[in-house]
Design an enzyme around this catalytic site. Structure first.
Site, PDB file in Angstrom:
ATOM      1  N   ASP A  13       0.972  -1.190   0.243  1.00 11.51           N
ATOM      2  CA  ASP A  13       0.068  -0.211  -0.021  1.00 11.51           C
ATOM      3  C   ASP A  13       0.942   1.249   0.035  1.00 11.51           C
ATOM      4  O   ASP A  13       1.408   1.521   1.086  1.00 11.51           O
ATOM      5  CB  ASP A  13      -0.797   0.044   1.258  1.00 11.51           C
ATOM      6  CG  ASP A  13      -1.718   1.115   1.573  1.00 11.51           C
ATOM      7  OD1 ASP A  13      -1.445   2.313   0.791  1.00 11.51           O
ATOM      8  OD2 ASP A  13      -2.301   1.496   2.313  1.00 11.51           O
ATOM      9  N   ASP A  54      -6.609  -0.208  -1.198  1.00 12.57           N
ATOM     10  CA  ASP A  54      -5.454   0.663  -1.420  1.00 12.57           C
ATOM     11  C   ASP A  54      -4.259  -0.097  -1.476  1.00 12.57           C
ATOM     12  O   ASP A  54      -3.191   0.650  -1.569  1.00 12.57           O
ATOM     13  CB  ASP A  54      -5.461   1.598  -0.183  1.00 12.57           C
ATOM     14  CG  ASP A  54      -5.251   0.821   1.185  1.00 12.57           C
ATOM     15  OD1 ASP A  54      -5.432  -0.623   1.161  1.00 12.57           O
ATOM     16  OD2 ASP A  54      -5.611   1.506   2.234  1.00 12.57           O
ATOM     17  N   TYR A  92      -3.353   9.753   0.300  1.00  9.58           N
ATOM     18  CA  TYR A  92      -3.410   9.289   1.888  1.00  9.58           C
ATOM     19  C   TYR A  92      -2.242   8.108   1.814  1.00  9.58           C
ATOM     20  O   TYR A  92      -2.200   7.506   1.063  1.00  9.58           O
ATOM     21  CB  TYR A  92      -4.701   9.260   2.232  1.00  9.58           C
ATOM     22  CG  TYR A  92      -4.829   9.470   3.836  1.00  9.58           C
ATOM     23  CD1 TYR A  92      -4.509  10.429   4.404  1.00  9.58           C
ATOM     24  CD2 TYR A  92      -4.695   8.164   4.449  1.00  9.58           C
ATOM     25  CE1 TYR A  92      -4.389  10.675   5.676  1.00  9.58           C
ATOM     26  CE2 TYR A  92      -4.624   8.203   6.058  1.00  9.58           C
ATOM     27  CZ  TYR A  92      -4.309   9.576   6.579  1.00  9.58           C
ATOM     28  OH  TYR A  92      -4.513   9.655   7.767  1.00  9.58           O
ATOM     29  N   GLY A 105      18.633  -6.403  -0.612  1.00 10.65           N
ATOM     30  CA  GLY A 105      18.707  -7.677  -1.196  1.00 10.65           C
ATOM     31  C   GLY A 105      17.180  -8.600  -1.171  1.00 10.65           C
ATOM     32  O   GLY A 105      17.127  -9.508  -1.795  1.00 10.65           O
ATOM     33  N   LYS A 134      -7.853  -4.671   4.081  1.00 11.79           N
ATOM     34  CA  LYS A 134      -8.525  -4.485   5.621  1.00 11.79           C
ATOM     35  C   LYS A 134      -8.553  -5.587   6.342  1.00 11.79           C
ATOM     36  O   LYS A 134      -9.604  -6.140   7.090  1.00 11.79           O
ATOM     37  CB  LYS A 134      -9.967  -3.900   5.502  1.00 11.79           C
ATOM     38  CG  LYS A 134      -9.863  -2.590   4.512  1.00 11.79           C
ATOM     39  CD  LYS A 134      -9.215  -1.498   5.088  1.00 11.79           C
ATOM     40  CE  LYS A 134      -9.072  -0.162   4.290  1.00 11.79           C
ATOM     41  NZ  LYS A 134      -7.940  -0.133   3.351  1.00 11.79           N
ATOM     42  N   TYR A 230       1.310   0.967  14.975  1.00 17.05           N
ATOM     43  CA  TYR A 230       0.410   0.765  14.198  1.00 17.05           C
ATOM     44  C   TYR A 230       0.574   1.466  12.660  1.00 17.05           C
ATOM     45  O   TYR A 230       0.535   2.896  13.142  1.00 17.05           O
ATOM     46  CB  TYR A 230      -1.254   0.734  14.584  1.00 17.05           C
ATOM     47  CG  TYR A 230      -1.983   0.585  13.465  1.00 17.05           C
ATOM     48  CD1 TYR A 230      -2.423  -0.574  12.950  1.00 17.05           C
ATOM     49  CD2 TYR A 230      -2.767   1.743  12.847  1.00 17.05           C
ATOM     50  CE1 TYR A 230      -3.218  -0.780  11.820  1.00 17.05           C
ATOM     51  CE2 TYR A 230      -3.565   1.655  12.150  1.00 17.05           C
ATOM     52  CZ  TYR A 230      -3.794   0.418  11.267  1.00 17.05           C
ATOM     53  OH  TYR A 230      -4.770   0.340  10.493  1.00 17.05           O
ATOM     54  N   LYS A 233      -2.587  -2.159   8.130  1.00 18.26           N
ATOM     55  CA  LYS A 233      -2.577  -3.545   8.258  1.00 18.26           C
ATOM     56  C   LYS A 233      -1.958  -4.209   7.068  1.00 18.26           C
ATOM     57  O   LYS A 233      -1.578  -3.812   6.108  1.00 18.26           O
ATOM     58  CB  LYS A 233      -4.203  -3.985   7.956  1.00 18.26           C
ATOM     59  CG  LYS A 233      -4.781  -4.984   9.017  1.00 18.26           C
ATOM     60  CD  LYS A 233      -4.355  -4.781  10.523  1.00 18.26           C
ATOM     61  CE  LYS A 233      -4.780  -6.273  11.339  1.00 18.26           C
ATOM     62  NZ  LYS A 233      -4.342  -6.096  12.815  1.00 18.26           N
ATOM     63  N   ASP A 234      -1.528  -5.520   7.576  1.00 16.74           N
ATOM     64  CA  ASP A 234      -0.588  -6.430   6.560  1.00 16.74           C
ATOM     65  C   ASP A 234      -1.531  -7.013   5.560  1.00 16.74           C
ATOM     66  O   ASP A 234      -1.736  -8.396   5.644  1.00 16.74           O
ATOM     67  CB  ASP A 234      -0.013  -7.409   7.378  1.00 16.74           C
ATOM     68  CG  ASP A 234       0.121  -7.281   8.891  1.00 16.74           C
ATOM     69  OD1 ASP A 234       0.856  -6.384   9.238  1.00 16.74           O
ATOM     70  OD2 ASP A 234      -0.659  -7.589   9.861  1.00 16.74           O
TER      71      ASP A 234
END
Ligand code: 13P
Ligand code: 13P
Ligand code: MG
Ligand code: MG
Length: 366
Positions: A13, A54, A92, A105, A134, A230, A233-234
């Protein structure tokens, strides 16, 4: 031995409009310029770029194996270029997932998520690339379990001789940085004892037991562990190989007909239903969600990508989406209460602890 093909899916993102809703086409175009350079320089053999909310996914084929420095550098350069554009556009979260500014690497540990598989192409090689927004990688634990272990989802486990020996699941404990491999069907209960904790134990890879062939791979990078706070999110990506000794395309998609609850909605701090949608519908407006997943089907042909077919655009998922809306309405009524809001442990990396800490001095002993 025949040359092996590698499918690398690397996502990040790097900015969106407005807020965290969707990555605009300008950013995908910047990535395309870099990946076209990668084609010219023979770093990759083919590519397809998409976005889920996103997050931008670079889907690339090549012959250089997993963790290849040139391929990872190319992805990093593409995201860097898109970040530059995002900053120019004042988007954003510009550069949100590029947490380190010097490439050393491998993009792992720098913020982007990575799922890769290297394999000898079969006579015909269907794969599905999943991408979600999300949510976190734990969103794939239930679907992976169902497609590779549960015969009530995957009839092939019962009726196809090539699936009878079952699959091995490589489970990562992302808290203690260790892994364990368990075999289905005999270790089923033990597998579930771990993977039910979706914030800690993740199914990183799945292997076919009869010959050790790779069947699936998931990105498990934890942004908060890298950044120490934070930052977003992953949002994960996953690759699943299908047919002829693997779950069929339909068996790999069937778990998503149930919109199970996943973590990561609104500020990465809430649970919501996992909604399968078409590429076009992967834009997250309602409370920045609800968490969404897309599935792109490809045939791999001598290192090229034939497709994609936008698999969740099938009207057969309409009822799932309706159910997800109903679940979203229901769980939203909990407002700031659990189980809509995540539990205290998972809120550790959000801004909530700051608020609790500011009130520390007002506490009196009971
Ligand atoms: P085919 O026999 O057409 O390959 O179909 C098998 C299958 O997997 C259907 O789900
Ligand atoms: P992303 O992790 O998709 O950037 O979303 C962050 C967020 O705060 C959404 O409410
Ligand atoms: Mg974002
Ligand atoms: Mg996202």
């Amino acid at each position: 031995m025949a040359e092996k093909t590698t499918l690398s899916v690397i996502k990040a993102d790097v900015g969106s409009i407005p807020g965290h809703v969707v990555a605009p086409p300008e950013l995908l175009e910047e990535c395309e310029i870099e990946l076209n350079r990668g084609l010219t320089e023979n770093t990759i053999n083919d590519f397809y770029i998409t976005r889920c909310g996103d997050d931008i996914q670079l889907i690339m084929t090549h012959f250089s194996g997993e963790d290849n420095t040139d391929v990872h550098r190319l992805a990093y350069d593409a995201f860097l270029r898109a970040t530059k554009k995002a900053k120019e556009m004042k988007l954003y979260g510009a550069g949100q997932d590029l947490l380190k500014d010097t490439f050393s690497g491998n993009v792992k540990g720098m913020g982007p998520g990575v799922a890769e598989i290297e394999f000898e192409e079969r006579r015909s090689d269907p794969v599905i690339v999943f991408a979600a927004d999300k949510t976190d990688p734990g969103a794939f634990s239930l679907p992976f379990y169902r497609m590779f272990v549960d015969p009530f989802c995957t009839p092939g486990l019962v009726i196809d001789p090539t699936l009878q020996e079952g699959f091995s699941l490589e489970i990562h404990d992302i808290k203690e940085n260790r892994k364990i491999t368990l075999d289905a069907p005999e270790d089923t209960y033990k597998i579930l004892a771990f993977i039910g904790s979706t914030g800690r134990y993740l199914i990183k890879r799945v292997y076919r037991r009869s010959d050790g062939e790779i069947a699936a791979s998931l990105s498990t990078e934890k942004l908060t562990h890298i950044a120490g706070k934070y930052v977003g999110k992953d949002d994960p990506v996953a690759i699943v190989r299908c047919q002829s000794g693997f779950p069929s395309v339909g068996e790999a998609l069937e778990p998503f007909a149930f919109p199970h609850l996943v973590s990561g909605w609104m500020r990465g701090s809430h649970r919501g239903p996992f909604m399968p949608v078409s590429q076009e519908d992967a834009r997250n407006s309602r409370l920045d969600g609800p968490p969404k997943v897309i599935a792109l089907g490809f045939q791999i042909n001598k290192g090229t990508l034939v497709g994609p077919e936008d698999l969740f655009s099938d009207v057969a998922y309409d009822r799932t989406r309706e159910k997800a809306q109903e679940v979203a309405d229901y769980i939203r009524r909990h407002g700031p209460f659990e189980p809509h809001r995540l539990g205290e442990e998972e809120m550790e990396y959000t801004t909530l602890p700051q608020i609790l800490k500011s009130l520390e001095s007002k506490f009196k002993k009971i």
